[in-house]
Design an enzyme around this catalytic site. Structure first.
Site, mmCIF file in Angstrom:
data_model
loop_
_atom_site.group_PDB
_atom_site.id
_atom_site.type_symbol
_atom_site.label_atom_id
_atom_site.label_comp_id
_atom_site.label_asym_id
_atom_site.label_seq_id
_atom_site.Cartn_x
_atom_site.Cartn_y
_atom_site.Cartn_z
ATOM 1 C CB CYS A 1 -3.657 54.257 18.327
ATOM 2 S SG CYS A 1 -2.399 53.419 17.333
ATOM 3 C CB CYS B 1 0.473 50.451 18.555
ATOM 4 S SG CYS B 1 0.844 51.940 17.633
ATOM 5 C CB SER B 2 -1.415 52.182 22.775
ATOM 6 O OG SER B 2 -1.768 50.825 22.789
ATOM 7 C CB CYS B 3 -0.465 56.452 18.511
ATOM 8 S SG CYS B 3 0.695 55.401 17.616
#
Lengths: 214, 235
Positions: free
Chosen positions: A109, A112-114
């Site tokens: 991602c 962000c950090s999905c």
């Protein structure tokens, strides 16, 4: 970590600035009735002990041994994964992508950090790092090299950037020589990183020949 | 560099996301870690839990919280859970749920602003299992179909968006039609869910990176999940 206890009146506590700030916030939110402190403990325990990459490994192993499950996973991963009990927050909409000798899948991602929490738990620090998010889409072979993975030249790489609420689970290739293993034994071979696409799955062989992956 | 000195009109502050990292140079090597290492300080799991518990009060949605995180001025200097902590404080300060003097004092100094609900310990498992699905019933037919060529929006926007900079203005192919989902751009601004068709769009790496040397055998593809309004038809 520290053996020191937090004595009353201790001016220079062992607690960091962040520890103190987070404690302050937790106290205020509790006093205001916004949070139940016991709920925080349950949340932490859930992600430390219940929801993690062993869930995903069981999905992978099932797909390796059960062709009907594999077809369901391809057609509707959200339902197929939920049928094993893994659904909910950050895994509401799942897609499973399968590695083959011709195609290697990797998930990132960049915004962000999905990450698919119900099957893999919380993302590791490297997944959230600027280095991974910046480079995975542009230099996937270089990122794989950071993990010690070298793919055959002919293998095409597909990077899935999770820019909406769909979460991706990589189904790694089942290694050769695992025909005799049962589902639980297969699941034990599957690492978290292999389900993100930054590792491959290897059969545990007694004496691998030097330089050989077979 | 003041407007008066330069003889220009003051401009509104443009939206700047510090989180859009895809393709950026200079971030070094990725440092792998073993599977069990989730946290690196005692406060980190508390921040995770505080964020999830406050999220459960429905005081904001996930897109609004992402917008606050990515616009933190010191985002590039903060690690993950410091970003979460700073964003949580900011979201609550904005809503009058928290005041700076309370953070300094470490105790409540102002009456609480009511929240819709408080997540109780006994409800955590059910709440996590329920999640927050974003798919909505389709009310239009999808404009694009699998295999169709599209070009992504080239322009920057002045609000939270989920079209990464590195795919802006690029030609790709519809790879999957994902249904109708809450539109992050609208949702983040408090303008409602405004659901739209969502697609997986796949790009050849050579389309994205003009400086990419593609001598590596099979090459690579990159896909993003893009809402319909991010896309134009392309030949």
């Amino acid at each position: 970590m520290s053996q020191n206890t937090d004595e009353h009146g201790h001016q220079h506590s062992e607690l960091s600035d962040m520890d103190l700030r987070v404690r302050a916030l937790e106290t205020v939110l509790t006093q205001k009735g916004y949070i139940d402190p016991a709920a925080l403990d349950v949340l932490i325990d859930t992600y430390q002990t219940r929801i993690g990459p062993r869930n995903g490994a069981l999905v992978v192993a099932r797909s390796w041994v059960d062709p009907a499950y594999r077809d369901w996973l391809r057609a509707d991963a959200s339902a197929a994964i939920a049928s094993l009990g893994y659904s909910g927050r950050q895994g509401e909409h799942m897609v499973a992508v399968e590695n083959t000798p011709a195609l290697h899948n990797m998930v990132v991602c960049t915004l962000c950090s999905c990450y698919p929490w119900p099957v893999l738990g919380l993302p590791p620090t490297w997944y959230k790092s600027a280095a991974y998010r910046a480079r995975a889409v542009k230099d996937p072979r270089g990122v794989l090299a950071d993990f010690g993975v070298t793919l055959p030249e002919a293998t095409r790489i597909r990077i899935w950037d999770s820019t909406a609420e769909v979460r991706y689970l990589v189904i790694p290739e089942r290694p050769a020589g695992t025909e005799a293993l049962d589902e639980a034994q297969l699941a034990a071979l599957v690492s978290r990183d292999s389900m993100i696409g930054t590792a491959l799955v290897h059969a545990h062989t007694q004496a691998p020949a030097p330089g050989s992956s077979a | 560099m003041s407007g008066a000195t330069m003889g220009t009109m003051p401009q509104p502050t443009p939206y700047v996301s510090h989180a859009d990292l895809g393709g950026q140079a200079g971030h070094g090597a990725v440092l792998p870690e073993p599977e069990g290492e989730l946290f690196h300080a005692d406060w980190e799991p508390r921040v995770l839990a505080l964020t999830l518990a406050m999220g459960a009060t429905s005081s904001w949605n996930i897109d609004a919280s992402r917008a606050v995180r990515e616009t933190l001025p010191d985002y590039p200097q903060l690690d993950y859970y410091r970003i979460w902590f700073a964003a949580l404080e900011k979201l609550m300060l904005q809503r009058g749920q928290l005041f700076s003097d309370e953070m300094a004092a470490g105790r409540m100094l102002h009456d609480p602003a009511p929240v819709l609900r408080t997540l109780q310990a006994g409800s955590v498992t059910a709440a996590l299992a329920k999640g927050t699905p974003t798919e909505r019933p389709a009310t239009t037919s999808a404009r694009f179909s699998v295999g169709q060529w599209v070009r992504t929006r080239a322009e920057a926007v002045d609000h939270h968006t989920r079209l990464p900079g590195y795919v802006r203005g690029k030609r790709g192919r519809i790879d999957r039609v994902l249904g109708t989902h809450v539109f992050a751009d609208s949702h983040a601004q408090g303008l409602g869910e405004a659901p739209q068709w969502l697609y997986t769009v796949v790009f050849d790496a050579a389309e994205l990176w003009s400086d990419q040397t593609l001598e590596h055998g099979g090459g690579s593809d990159v896909s993003v999940d893009a809402w319909e309004s991010y896309l134009h038809e392309a030949a």
